[in-house]
Design a protein around this motif. Sequence first.
Motif, mmCIF file in Angstrom:
data_model
loop_
_atom_site.group_PDB
_atom_site.id
_atom_site.type_symbol
_atom_site.label_atom_id
_atom_site.label_comp_id
_atom_site.label_asym_id
_atom_site.label_seq_id
_atom_site.Cartn_x
_atom_site.Cartn_y
_atom_site.Cartn_z
ATOM 1 N N LEU A 162 96.737 21.421 -14.473
ATOM 2 C CA LEU A 162 96.124 20.179 -14.960
ATOM 3 C C LEU A 162 96.903 18.917 -14.609
ATOM 4 C CD1 LEU A 162 94.896 21.516 -18.426
ATOM 5 C CD2 LEU A 162 93.536 21.121 -16.372
ATOM 6 N N ALA A 163 97.836 19.034 -13.691
ATOM 7 C CA ALA A 163 98.560 17.822 -13.278
ATOM 8 C C ALA A 163 98.969 17.936 -11.814
ATOM 9 C CB ALA A 163 99.777 17.596 -14.174
ATOM 10 N N LEU A 164 98.060 18.419 -11.005
ATOM 11 C CA LEU A 164 98.358 18.636 -9.586
ATOM 12 C C LEU A 164 98.063 17.412 -8.727
ATOM 13 C CD1 LEU A 164 96.907 22.232 -9.446
ATOM 14 C CD2 LEU A 164 99.254 21.648 -8.817
ATOM 15 N N GLU A 165 97.627 16.338 -9.339
ATOM 16 C CA GLU A 165 97.148 15.175 -8.581
ATOM 17 C C GLU A 165 98.097 14.739 -7.472
ATOM 18 O OE1 GLU A 165 96.636 15.684 -11.647
ATOM 19 O OE2 GLU A 165 94.598 15.104 -12.124
ATOM 20 N N LEU A 182 92.859 0.499 -11.852
ATOM 21 C CA LEU A 182 92.928 1.591 -10.884
ATOM 22 C C LEU A 182 93.342 2.890 -11.563
ATOM 23 C CD1 LEU A 182 94.916 0.171 -7.836
ATOM 24 C CD2 LEU A 182 92.442 0.372 -8.110
ATOM 25 N N GLY A 183 92.954 3.984 -10.967
ATOM 26 C CA GLY A 183 93.444 5.289 -11.391
ATOM 27 C C GLY A 183 94.590 5.774 -10.508
ATOM 28 N N THR A 212 97.063 11.437 -13.540
ATOM 29 C CA THR A 212 96.560 12.644 -14.197
ATOM 30 C C THR A 212 95.747 12.259 -15.431
ATOM 31 O OG1 THR A 212 98.412 12.859 -15.703
ATOM 32 C CG2 THR A 212 98.686 13.843 -13.516
ATOM 33 N N ARG A 213 95.074 13.240 -15.994
ATOM 34 C CA ARG A 213 94.325 12.984 -17.237
ATOM 35 C C ARG A 213 95.291 12.579 -18.350
ATOM 36 N NH1 ARG A 213 91.354 18.517 -17.053
ATOM 37 N NH2 ARG A 213 91.848 18.193 -14.862
ATOM 38 N N TRP A 214 96.511 13.088 -18.259
ATOM 39 C CA TRP A 214 97.489 12.784 -19.320
ATOM 40 C C TRP A 214 97.959 11.341 -19.237
ATOM 41 C CZ3 TRP A 214 95.738 16.760 -21.368
ATOM 42 C CH2 TRP A 214 95.554 17.942 -20.668
ATOM 43 N N HIS A 264 88.919 11.647 -15.670
ATOM 44 C CA HIS A 264 89.778 10.575 -16.179
ATOM 45 C C HIS A 264 89.077 9.829 -17.314
ATOM 46 C CE1 HIS A 264 91.626 10.821 -11.984
ATOM 47 N NE2 HIS A 264 92.640 11.065 -12.783
ATOM 48 N N ILE A 265 87.792 9.594 -17.121
ATOM 49 C CA ILE A 265 87.012 8.935 -18.173
ATOM 50 C C ILE A 265 86.963 9.827 -19.411
ATOM 51 C CG2 ILE A 265 84.687 8.120 -18.807
ATOM 52 C CD1 ILE A 265 86.176 6.189 -16.934
ATOM 53 N N ARG A 266 86.777 11.122 -19.180
ATOM 54 C CA ARG A 266 86.758 12.055 -20.316
ATOM 55 C C ARG A 266 88.077 11.984 -21.101
ATOM 56 N NH1 ARG A 266 85.890 18.230 -18.854
ATOM 57 N NH2 ARG A 266 87.927 17.873 -17.922
ATOM 58 N N ALA A 267 89.186 11.809 -20.373
ATOM 59 C CA ALA A 267 90.476 11.723 -21.065
ATOM 60 C C ALA A 267 90.533 10.496 -21.978
ATOM 61 C CB ALA A 267 91.616 11.694 -20.049
ATOM 62 N N LEU A 268 89.941 9.387 -21.529
ATOM 63 C CA LEU A 268 89.884 8.192 -22.382
ATOM 64 C C LEU A 268 89.114 8.504 -23.658
ATOM 65 C CD1 LEU A 268 88.934 5.393 -19.764
ATOM 66 C CD2 LEU A 268 91.217 6.206 -20.396
ATOM 67 N N ALA A 269 87.963 9.164 -23.467
ATOM 68 C CA ALA A 269 87.101 9.477 -24.609
ATOM 69 C C ALA A 269 87.774 10.475 -25.539
ATOM 70 C CB ALA A 269 85.759 10.013 -24.116
ATOM 71 N N GLU A 270 88.563 11.375 -24.965
ATOM 72 C CA GLU A 270 89.247 12.362 -25.805
ATOM 73 C C GLU A 270 90.388 11.714 -26.586
ATOM 74 O OE1 GLU A 270 88.103 16.484 -23.424
ATOM 75 O OE2 GLU A 270 90.178 15.763 -23.326
ATOM 76 N N GLU A 271 91.114 10.832 -25.939
ATOM 77 C CA GLU A 271 92.218 10.173 -26.633
ATOM 78 C C GLU A 271 91.696 9.352 -27.809
ATOM 79 O OE1 GLU A 271 95.465 10.344 -26.498
ATOM 80 O OE2 GLU A 271 95.823 8.731 -27.939
#
Lengths: 369, 369, 369, 369
Positions: A264-267, B244-245, B272-274, B301-308
């Motif tokens: 989950l962090a291979l970016e 930016l991501g 990363t999503r984290w 990445h958007i899902r990570a925002l919504a999860e946080e």
Amino acid sequence: MALKGKKKGILERLDGGEVVIGDGGYVMALERRGYVTAGHWTPEAAVEHPEAVRQLHREFLRAGADVMQTFTFYCSDDKLGISGRVGSISGQQINEAACDLAREVANEGGTLVAGAISQTPCYTDSTSEGKVKEIFKKQLDVFMQKDIDFFIAEFFQHVEEAEWAVQVLVSSGKPVGATLCISPEGDQNRVSPGDCAVRLAKAGASMVGVNCHLDPTCGLKTVRKMKDGLEAAGVKVHLMLQPLGFNTPECNHGGYLTLPEFPLALESRAMTRWDMHKYAREAYDLGIRYIGGCCGFEPYHIRALAEELAPERGFLPPGSEKHGLWGSALIGHQLPWVKEKANRKYWETLLPASGRPKCPSMAIPHESF
Amino acid sequence: MALKGKKKGILERLDGGEVVIGDGGYVMALERRGYVTAGHWTPEAAVEHPEAVRQLHREFLRAGADVMQTFTFYCSDDKLGISGRVGSISGQQINEAACDLAREVANEGGTLVAGAISQTPCYTDSTSEGKVKEIFKKQLDVFMQKDIDFFIAEFFQHVEEAEWAVQVLVSSGKPVGATLCISPEGDQNRVSPGDCAVRLAKAGASMVGVNCHLDPTCGLKTVRKMKDGLEAAGVKVHLMLQPLGFNTPECNHGGYLTLPEFPLALESRAMTRWDMHKYAREAYDLGIRYIGGCCGFEPYHIRALAEELAPERGFLPPGSEKHGLWGSALIGHQLPWVKEKANRKYWETLLPASGRPKCPSMAIPHESF
Amino acid sequence: MALKGKKKGILERLDGGEVVIGDGGYVMALERRGYVTAGHWTPEAAVEHPEAVRQLHREFLRAGADVMQTFTFYCSDDKLGISGRVGSISGQQINEAACDLAREVANEGGTLVAGAISQTPCYTDSTSEGKVKEIFKKQLDVFMQKDIDFFIAEFFQHVEEAEWAVQVLVSSGKPVGATLCISPEGDQNRVSPGDCAVRLAKAGASMVGVNCHLDPTCGLKTVRKMKDGLEAAGVKVHLMLQPLGFNTPECNHGGYLTLPEFPLALESRAMTRWDMHKYAREAYDLGIRYIGGCCGFEPYHIRALAEELAPERGFLPPGSEKHGLWGSALIGHQLPWVKEKANRKYWETLLPASGRPKCPSMAIPHESF
Amino acid sequence: MALKGKKKGILERLDGGEVVIGDGGYVMALERRGYVTAGHWTPEAAVEHPEAVRQLHREFLRAGADVMQTFTFYCSDDKLGISGRVGSISGQQINEAACDLAREVANEGGTLVAGAISQTPCYTDSTSEGKVKEIFKKQLDVFMQKDIDFFIAEFFQHVEEAEWAVQVLVSSGKPVGATLCISPEGDQNRVSPGDCAVRLAKAGASMVGVNCHLDPTCGLKTVRKMKDGLEAAGVKVHLMLQPLGFNTPECNHGGYLTLPEFPLALESRAMTRWDMHKYAREAYDLGIRYIGGCCGFEPYHIRALAEELAPERGFLPPGSEKHGLWGSALIGHQLPWVKEKANRKYWETLLPASGRPKCPSMAIPHESF
């Protein structure tokens, strides 16, 4: 792209000296799109969200893939059961839906459909040849009903299990490819790549190689050893490679499963399209003619393979209409220094930065299993 | 997700203290999927390949986005003309198709549609208020016909041009958000972020902030300065951020346009999503309530925002059904050391490696413009 | 440290199972102190600035070195002539002065003096055995006059030239050590490390191994191959290793000569004292009993070798009075977080940063010669 | 280098527009040579091992230093007592011996001797002006007896304590320089660099600046702020800078004390001679005329300062006889690609690799104090 008449089969193509471009990695791409759960990586989205799978197929097609692999990774009943992810959806339903999706998109572009099966938990738990073969047989039945064009047995860590898979699949009369997810050290029991290749060929595979687990550089090393082993044994089969789209130079035998960043962090390990040009060329030069990708390969990575090998193949993929070779479309950019990047030398020699000064360039992998 | 009755408007939500999650970056994601050409980044795919645009909208919806931005980046006639990419397709056709696609998917999830317009070559060439406003007006007409819910004027390097855009858009009576692609140093003419924000608010924008060009850390700095400026001037508007991501810590005023990796080798900079959890929390803590992404933001990445921000919002996005919070779904993995990663601390403290020992962690950006 | 009675000779020590600690690199340390010119690296400072050479000898003595190597690197007449650095000073003068300095300091600590000779330009130019041996003979005469304790023939890229050196030196009746600056691939003509070692032993060397050119990790690999070769041939000699004090993981056969940083920007590759603990332990475990250093080894690196092997040797070096093992002297620091570093685990697991985000961690070496 | 007649004093030189090159860091260099213990860093080696201190003085002299600082760091009775390192040796003995050594070597080259005093534990414990000044007075008495040429009060974290030191030292009638080890944020109490500089000047210092704790880039920032503060206050003094010879870009207010690598694993942060050229030029351009180094500055770093400023100073240092400017001596190397490095552009643009792919380029510093 509309093709008249009967499509050429996979062996017709390979025997005729064509380069076959494989597709990329479905489970990891669909994880990022929101349709697959990291961990068990099961393909129930073929039933639940067919539009997402269909779209990814289309993108790989557009990128130049000559084969649509059915989205049936880990789709054996034992694995699906363990995953706890599929509810009332059966393996048969998923396999059927996946075949239909692959076929639908394949027909849009005249490409082939490969029915894909992978290793089973049953093998590790029981190592019972009978039970394991029964699982493969069940999958085979669906694939035959859906009349896929050929088979790929992939992501096997033990050559023995892959042999069993090949033995089941060749009973169908369709061509079979077999790729192991192993390192240059060999399979899980340290059977050498050369011996693995020979055993798979003898089991009936017409295409033999490596997929997943390690980066192209490493995959090329392993296939080279397979090639040497096959030549030494006087066995002739076609070579396949579908490696990771991530840089994993420090990985040991255990592959990317041993990296701290997995999964989950291979970016920051992701390869660029330019890395893929290099890989495609090296694979071609080694004599590999089935060249694709696995986890980490997005559509544009497949397009890069097709673009690198366009001189050999004689045509560019449809997706190249939205891409200038070697960045040539940047010539239209308003900033002079971006304009200047519209050339091969720039991208070929660039050493891209990570923007992560507090991170190392190599991790300390977990001890190999 | 089916909503009864009338949807709440953007201002109703923000005024009510809700957190609005924006969507991610369309042009760069679609470039990698094979539908957009890097360089001019024009959105003709809305007409040519609506299925690809629709699918990306769906993925952002599924990830938790509350807004579908129309895929109309750089869709002014002057820009389309320069690009040489659109053939006989008119700007109006693209804008119409894009509105339809956004609306179609928005209706599947009860989200809002934002009509998006961006800076024009006309401004740089002529700096004629009349001509530039005419271009915006033409786009506005399509958006009004398609009855979008509100407007976002985004990706403006000059606050003056953004003011003109806002002035045109507010004439519609719909709410208008305005985001600049500027650094903490200010806009292209070094108008400070604080002054920019005040000017945009005074022009009529109800939401003001930053998008693209720099990473979340930098974007947060700029918005903080905007916030200070607005407070100093006693002006009240909502704050927006869609950065930016990609990690761009070494970027100067010119943003990622000055990086050697721009735009075709940015992979190892991907966040990363984290990283996104961290960004979402910091944005929230700063008082930003419209939190989204731009180039480099994929659906997960958007899902990570919504999860946080699920605790604040009171719900998880649909896509979380295929994701365990903080990697919790890994608990099912067969490898013990991967199982152990099923926790927040692991991912929050991980320093991911690039696998690229011959590459630096920071580039030397091109001199800022 | 005053020793009563006759000193034990080098072979007496090694045959008795003692660990012998070598000294560090003179030319590079003295370059940084201002007495040697990078490029030809000639040792005229023995005549011009004896106080500087004497002091460095003393520091290595104090660090625990059991041997003072004469500061006579590249001190053959042909090399001195080419260097254009020595003016009216003759090779004989330098060799004499160097012997006197080494002896003076050795006597302060009861250590041995090793007369050191190295490869000659004459070999590359003429490959005449007669001429080359004559050059070695001339150096030998001075060393015998000064009654050094034993010889080290070091920094040879061709095993043949090293054999000739050994043949000349053994004629003296003194013990001879011989170390090549080669990679695991072998010498310049790709003679394998195993064959090199056997040839040197057969030529009469009692100690055989590797010095300079590559880091300890690589040096250990080469010596391991030498050991295997010696065992396979049934030849018994002592093993020596005096590697670089710089990290060179990416180096090819050509060693650090092929690095972009060679020789005037190697700073960020410098190893820490903790790296040296690891090296000393691994060298010991491999069965090497003459363990020292070459370019990049400063006195505190040698001290680290002596500290790591103190349990085996039974004593700490004099310089340890100014050093706590594993940082234990930091217990007195006023800052709590520095205090906490007074332990082995901290330093053993630290991954030190370079402070150079714009620099890569690995260079692209020049093609090997 | 023998000078006829009376030496020019420090102020005579600076007032006359000369560039004064300082010397480098004694305690850290002597720690690596085996004579100083990391942690308390006390200078008892002046008594115990005068030859080692004398040799380091000579190397700095040879490198071009115009000043020999007495090796009297942390040599106040309270600090020596706490260190537990000096046994029966008194502070007075060390101060006397250090003065003699500095004078002996200074006389060899016509350079000046600066008596150096530094911050006291007494200040932190008692903050009693009387007690602290008494400590400085005691050191002053020794220095006056030994007739040093001027004073440097250095390594003060609190401007107040430095003011007291200056007040004591100016009572001698000798010129006084004062350098703080502070960041651009100011001293420990966040007194701004500008205010610090003005207060030190008003206390009587003729030279004011920064030493230790942070790298040249950061030191230059702090001195620039001092300069601005002095100009704003209309106060005229000379500017001094003696920074670290380590790259510390990520350091916060706490300086290198907060780095994980401090103090026993700083190797990969070491600056090259080429970095020093850059520093010397920037310092000169900022108007600093007393330019030296602190921890991490080895003799060849000081030589690089003198070489960079040779055009301004009109001469090269003695040590340059063993050094070609910008690597020019490499022209004699036998390898063609090393020969090609004999030029300024090569070294000036080189981005040196660390050889440590598992290490980050920036550390996470301990929270600042």
